[in-house]
Design an enzyme around this catalytic site. Structure first.
Site, PDB file in Angstrom:
ATOM      1  N   TRP A  20     -10.187   0.257  -5.015  1.00  0.00           N
ATOM      2  CA  TRP A  20      -9.680   1.602  -4.701  1.00  0.00           C
ATOM      3  C   TRP A  20      -8.271   1.788  -5.280  1.00  0.00           C
ATOM      4  CZ3 TRP A  20     -11.254   6.187  -3.350  1.00  0.00           C
ATOM      5  CH2 TRP A  20     -10.485   7.066  -2.583  1.00  0.00           C
ATOM      6  N   SER A  35       0.807  -1.206   0.000  1.00  0.00           N
ATOM      7  CA  SER A  35       0.000   0.000   0.000  1.00  0.00           C
ATOM      8  C   SER A  35       0.850   1.271   0.000  1.00  0.00           C
ATOM      9  CB  SER A  35      -0.951  -0.059   1.188  1.00  0.00           C
ATOM     10  OG  SER A  35      -2.087   0.693   0.891  1.00  0.00           O
ATOM     11  N   HIS A  41      -7.621  -5.760   0.171  1.00  0.00           N
ATOM     12  CA  HIS A  41      -6.393  -4.989   0.354  1.00  0.00           C
ATOM     13  C   HIS A  41      -5.647  -5.506   1.592  1.00  0.00           C
ATOM     14  CE1 HIS A  41      -4.066  -1.298  -0.163  1.00  0.00           C
ATOM     15  NE2 HIS A  41      -4.194  -1.041   1.134  1.00  0.00           N
ATOM     16  N   LYS A  59       4.218   2.109  -2.313  1.00  0.00           N
ATOM     17  CA  LYS A  59       4.609   3.298  -3.068  1.00  0.00           C
ATOM     18  C   LYS A  59       6.053   3.644  -2.690  1.00  0.00           C
ATOM     19  CE  LYS A  59      -0.025   5.205  -1.945  1.00  0.00           C
ATOM     20  NZ  LYS A  59      -1.070   4.665  -2.748  1.00  0.00           N
TER      21      LYS A  59
HETATM   22  C1  GTR Z   1      -5.476   4.428   1.722  1.00  0.00           C
HETATM   23  C2  GTR Z   1      -4.912   5.272   0.610  1.00  0.00           C
HETATM   24  C3  GTR Z   1      -4.174   4.399  -0.350  1.00  0.00           C
HETATM   25  C4  GTR Z   1      -3.271   3.405   0.340  1.00  0.00           C
HETATM   26  C5  GTR Z   1      -3.807   2.920   1.678  1.00  0.00           C
HETATM   27  C6  GTR Z   1      -2.797   2.277   2.629  1.00  0.00           C
HETATM   28  O1  GTR Z   1      -6.283   5.099   2.577  1.00  0.00           O
HETATM   29  O2  GTR Z   1      -5.968   5.931  -0.011  1.00  0.00           O
HETATM   30  O3  GTR Z   1      -3.467   5.185  -1.287  1.00  0.00           O
HETATM   31  O4  GTR Z   1      -1.992   3.877   0.444  1.00  0.00           O
HETATM   32  O5  GTR Z   1      -4.381   3.915   2.397  1.00  0.00           O
HETATM   33  O6  GTR Z   1      -1.640   2.659   2.698  1.00  0.00           O
HETATM   34  O7  GTR Z   1      -3.240   1.383   3.343  1.00  0.00           O
END
Ligand code: GTR
Length: 421
Positions: free
Chosen positions: A352, A261, A402, A265
């Site tokens: 998402w 996540s 996720h 990045k």
């Molecule tokens: C979310 C965000 C994503 C992702 C995620 C995470 O809220 O919108 O870009 O990075 O968090 O890191 O779990």
């Protein structure tokens, strides 16, 4: 006439963008767009060799991401030191060794420390390792009572028992499902992990964390083209790499940087900025990570920059609701990692993060891998669910949400074994 205070204006913009935003999850509503060409330079020259890629095109793209997406790091640390503060040669039923190392960075007379938790297979003199940040502290990845609980600021999380923005031993082992240490060690790899909040607390406040060490007198936040938190976390991974290079129990030529996540990045940017990482894994990294921004599917630039204003540099915000104007897209970030092995993973229910956008950017990074005669993703059709493609450039989409699962790790271990061992 009285005007609105700037903080009030910010408050309204922030909340209005929340109220109005409806993410697009309909493939038919994805805008038609042209993907910026990987292999044509800014002045129109076609790139046909790996040499020209390295000398001409890569630096151009790198500079764009550095100045307009993640932000540049304003200098080097003055001093770096490493100290093993705890170790045990007999953990995980005798299979592994554990080390806890404190890394201290000093700059302008100020310092910051973070801890690396390391598990190494006992049956290897110099183990290849996975290096990745965790979200809530090293102690959350295992029930092992010897793992030190961080003192750094933490996001609150009721489920993990974090209520006062401080890590707590209540959450010991609560994220262990994301970190199958035994599987990793059985696969012949070591694991190094760091609590990301020790490098930079994940909040829109630049008074603390690694940024604050680098300020000139009176400076309170980075300049508009300087590092946000993602670049700061990537920088922390590189300092961890400095430490790992110094450890003779590790094969520093085989360090794979991993992240989920937002930390995916960061892993991508760490892989792009530091070629000592011999492989990179992005797990569900989504917007600003592996996903193509111009598709505007799921999370968009204006959303990510509103919800997490500290992640990217300020100059990136000019592309909010203006993805058309972006002269780059995320396939070019992935290409900066070539020719090193790179694995992008998605999850079906993680819309998402735009799984298709993550796949397409992997596919569109392939021409650079081709230049190096490394195999990328050859079809623009997404693979079946749970059917990984494991070339130098690898991709899978698995069932589920996720998260980081055993399935994900099984693939990473297999792929890393093939491409790095
Ligand atoms: C979310 C965000 C994503 C992702 C995620 C995470 O809220 O919108 O870009 O990075 O968090 O890191 O779990």
């Amino acid at each position: 006439m009285k005007t609105l205070a700037p903080s009030l204006i910010l408050f309204f913009t922030f909340h209005m963008s929340f109220a109005q935003f409806e993410p697009n999850y309909d493939e038919r509503k994805v805008p038609v767009f042209e993907l910026p060409d990987l292999l044509v330079t800014n002045n129109g020259r076609k790139i046909r060799s790996s040499r020209k890629w390295i000398r001409k095109r890569r630096p151009e793209l790198f500079a764009f991401f550095e100045n307009n997406v993640f932000g540049k790091v304003p200098g080097k640390v003055d001093n770096l030191s490493f100290k093993t503060i705890e170790q045990d040669d007999d953990v995980l039923n005798g299979k592994a060794k554990r080390r806890q190392i404190e890394v201290t960075l000093t700059k302008n007379g100020r310092s910051l420390s973070f801890g690396i938790l390391l598990y190494l297979p006992k049956n290897s003199d110099k183990a290849p390792i996975f290096l990745g940040y965790n979200f809530y502290g090293n102690h959350t990845i295992t029930k092992d009572p010897k793992v030190i609980v961080s003192q750094a600021w933490s996001m609150n999380n009721k489920e993990l028992g974090v209520t006062d923005n401080l890590p707590t031993s209540l959450s010991r082992g609560m994220r262990s499902h994301r970190w199958p240490i035994e599987k990793i060690v059985d696969g012949g790899f070591g694991l190094a992990t760091i609590y990301y909040g020790e490098v930079d607390p994940d909040k829109n406040d630049f008074s603390d964390g690694i940024h604050s060490l680098f300020y000139n007198d009176g400076q309170q936040r980075p300049d508009s083209d300087e590092w946000g938190s993602i670049a700061a976390w990537a920088f922390g991974l590189s300092r961890a790499m400095d430490c790992l290079e110094n450890e003779n129990e590790i094969n520093a030529l085989k360090v794979i940087v991993f992240g989920h996540s937002r930390l995916g990045k960061s892993a991508l940017w760490a892989g792009a900025t530091d070629e000592r990482f011999s492989g990179v894994i992005s797990n569900d990294s989504g917007c600003g990570g592996a996903a193509l921004s111009k598709r505007k599917f799921g999370e968009t630039l204006s959303q990510i920059n509103a919800n997490f204003p500290h992640w990217f540099c300020d100059t990136f915000k000019q592309y909010n609701e203006n993805e058309e104007a972006l002269p780059i897209d995320q396939h070019q970030l992935l290409a900066l990692i070539a020719p090193r092995p790179l694995y992008i993973a998605s999850a079906v229910e993680d819309e998402w993060a735009d799984p298709k956008g993550e796949f397409l950017s992997t596919f569109h990074a392939t021409p650079v891998y081709d230049l190096f005669e490394k195999k990328g993703i050859t079809s623009n059709e997404m693979p079946e669910v749970n059917q990984p493609i494991q070339n130098t450039l690898a991709y899978h989409i698995r069932t589920g949400v996720h998260d980081v699962t055993d399935f994900d790790w099984e693939q990473y271990i297999k792929w890393a074994g093939k491409h790095l061992k």
